[in-house]
Scaffold this motif. Structure first.
Motif, PDB file in Angstrom:
ATOM      1  N   ALA A  29      -8.206  20.400   5.868  1.00 41.87           N
ATOM      2  CA  ALA A  29      -6.803  20.035   5.647  1.00 41.87           C
ATOM      3  C   ALA A  29      -6.425  18.787   6.446  1.00 41.87           C
ATOM      4  O   ALA A  29      -5.744  17.884   5.935  1.00 41.87           O
TER       5      ALA A  29
ATOM      6  N   ARG B 164       4.411  15.197   2.275  1.00 44.87           N
ATOM      7  CA  ARG B 164       4.207  14.189   1.233  1.00 44.87           C
ATOM      8  C   ARG B 164       5.126  12.990   1.455  1.00 44.87           C
ATOM      9  O   ARG B 164       6.310  13.149   1.713  1.00 44.87           O
TER      10      ARG B 164
ATOM     11  N   LEU C 233      -0.463  17.010  -0.408  1.00 42.01           N
ATOM     12  CA  LEU C 233      -0.129  18.334  -0.932  1.00 42.01           C
ATOM     13  C   LEU C 233      -1.344  19.257  -0.882  1.00 42.01           C
ATOM     14  O   LEU C 233      -1.218  20.449  -0.579  1.00 42.01           O
ATOM     15  N   SER C 234      -2.519  18.700  -1.143  1.00 44.05           N
ATOM     16  CA  SER C 234      -3.739  19.512  -1.140  1.00 44.05           C
ATOM     17  C   SER C 234      -4.053  20.050   0.246  1.00 44.05           C
ATOM     18  O   SER C 234      -4.661  21.110   0.381  1.00 44.05           O
TER      19      SER C 234
ATOM     20  N   LEU D 214      -7.892  15.703   4.826  1.00 46.62           N
ATOM     21  CA  LEU D 214      -7.140  15.291   3.645  1.00 46.62           C
ATOM     22  C   LEU D 214      -5.892  14.493   4.042  1.00 46.62           C
ATOM     23  O   LEU D 214      -5.560  13.481   3.418  1.00 46.62           O
TER      24      LEU D 214
ATOM     25  N   VAL E 268      -1.172  13.423  -3.614  1.00 49.94           N
ATOM     26  CA  VAL E 268      -1.957  14.607  -3.996  1.00 49.94           C
ATOM     27  C   VAL E 268      -2.761  15.107  -2.805  1.00 49.94           C
ATOM     28  O   VAL E 268      -2.870  16.316  -2.566  1.00 49.94           O
ATOM     29  N   ARG E 269      -3.350  14.178  -2.046  1.00 49.41           N
ATOM     30  CA  ARG E 269      -4.132  14.574  -0.868  1.00 49.41           C
ATOM     31  C   ARG E 269      -3.254  15.300   0.147  1.00 49.41           C
ATOM     32  O   ARG E 269      -3.666  16.307   0.742  1.00 49.41           O
TER      33      ARG E 269
ATOM     34  N   THR F  42       5.943  21.082   1.824  1.00 46.20           N
ATOM     35  CA  THR F  42       5.327  19.998   1.065  1.00 46.20           C
ATOM     36  C   THR F  42       6.156  18.722   1.170  1.00 46.20           C
ATOM     37  O   THR F  42       5.606  17.619   1.198  1.00 46.20           O
TER      38      THR F  42
ATOM     39  N   PHE G 211      -2.232  23.288   0.259  1.00 50.40           N
ATOM     40  CA  PHE G 211      -2.705  24.282  -0.695  1.00 50.40           C
ATOM     41  C   PHE G 211      -4.133  24.730  -0.420  1.00 50.40           C
ATOM     42  O   PHE G 211      -4.498  25.851  -0.767  1.00 50.40           O
ATOM     43  N   VAL G 212      -4.932  23.874   0.202  1.00 44.83           N
ATOM     44  CA  VAL G 212      -6.298  24.296   0.518  1.00 44.83           C
ATOM     45  C   VAL G 212      -6.272  25.445   1.516  1.00 44.83           C
ATOM     46  O   VAL G 212      -7.127  26.345   1.471  1.00 44.83           O
TER      47      VAL G 212
ATOM     48  N   THR H 264      -5.304  28.628  -0.680  1.00 48.41           N
ATOM     49  CA  THR H 264      -6.368  29.119  -1.563  1.00 48.41           C
ATOM     50  C   THR H 264      -7.558  29.639  -0.766  1.00 48.41           C
ATOM     51  O   THR H 264      -8.235  30.575  -1.189  1.00 48.41           O
TER      52      THR H 264
END
Length: 206
Positions: free
Chosen positions: A180, A136, A149-150, A183, A146-147, A132, A153-154, A157
């Motif tokens: 991803a 980031r 990091l997402s 993002l 946030v995008r 991360t 994480f996407v 998940t």
């Protein structure tokens, strides 16, 4: 890391890992004994002890196998310019690594209570934090952070969220990767990635 159990059958250490993961998946980590692992392998407990003394030793070895290509990828990322192109290449390689490690991630999901006090969980957590940090930009606007990091994480998940979606596994991986990458691109407005320009060869994560 991308080897299949069939391809690895001649390696006793890896055969033990494969059988242990099968039993952990079938009946849980806590309910699986070294004796049961030895019986399924059709070897003596003494032969098993030659390679692993405890169940946790087997689990640690699996996490070490997962961590090795991740460490190489992280080392590569630290040496590259912090550009959109670099970050997208990190995510592409990480996507392949995740696909190869699916059985281990499913184990983590199914054995959360056991993982809470096992050493490998902390080791993997450290590497996720390192990834991360590479994705980031701390000076970026908060929504763009946030995008970024997402994007990571996407992929995590989706491993579990898409289990019941009927589609080819590789097609699912590519679909998640596309999201991803999008993002990351949104997190870098005005910057475009130019494949092959300014980025050294990334290690093979498979």
């Amino acid at each position: 890391m991308g080897s299949t159990p069939q391809a690895r059958r001649g390696d006793t250490r890896q055969r033990i890992q494969d059988v242990a993961m099968e039993l952990f998946a079938e009946q849980g980590y806590e309910k699986t004994s070294l004796r049961e692992i030895a019986e399924r392998l059709d070897v003596t407990k003494a032969a098993l002890y030659y390679h692993f003394k405890t169940k946790e030793d087997i689990l640690i070895s699996l996490f070490q196998d997962l961590a090795r290509p991740l460490d190489e990828l992280l080392d590569w990322g630290r040496q590259q310019p912090r550009t959109l192109e670099t970050k997208q290449e990190l995510v592409r390689r990480y996507s392949v690594a995740l696909q190869s490690a699916l059985p281990l991630f499913r184990f983590m999901q199914q054995n959360q209570a056991a993982m809470s006090h096992l050493r490998p969980g902390e080791t993997l957590k450290d590497r996720m934090i390192a990834m991360t940090n590479l994705l980031r930009d701390p000076d970026a606007a908060l929504p763009d952070q946030v995008r970024s990091l997402s994007a990571l994480f996407v992929m995590h998940t989706a491993i579990f969220a898409m289990q019941h979606i009927e589609a080819d596994p590789e097609d699912k991986r590519k679909a998640v990767l596309e999201v991803a990458l999008d993002l990351l691109a949104q997190a870098h407005p005005g910057e475009q990635a130019h494949p092959g320009e300014g980025v050294g060869d990334a290690p093979d994560a498979s």
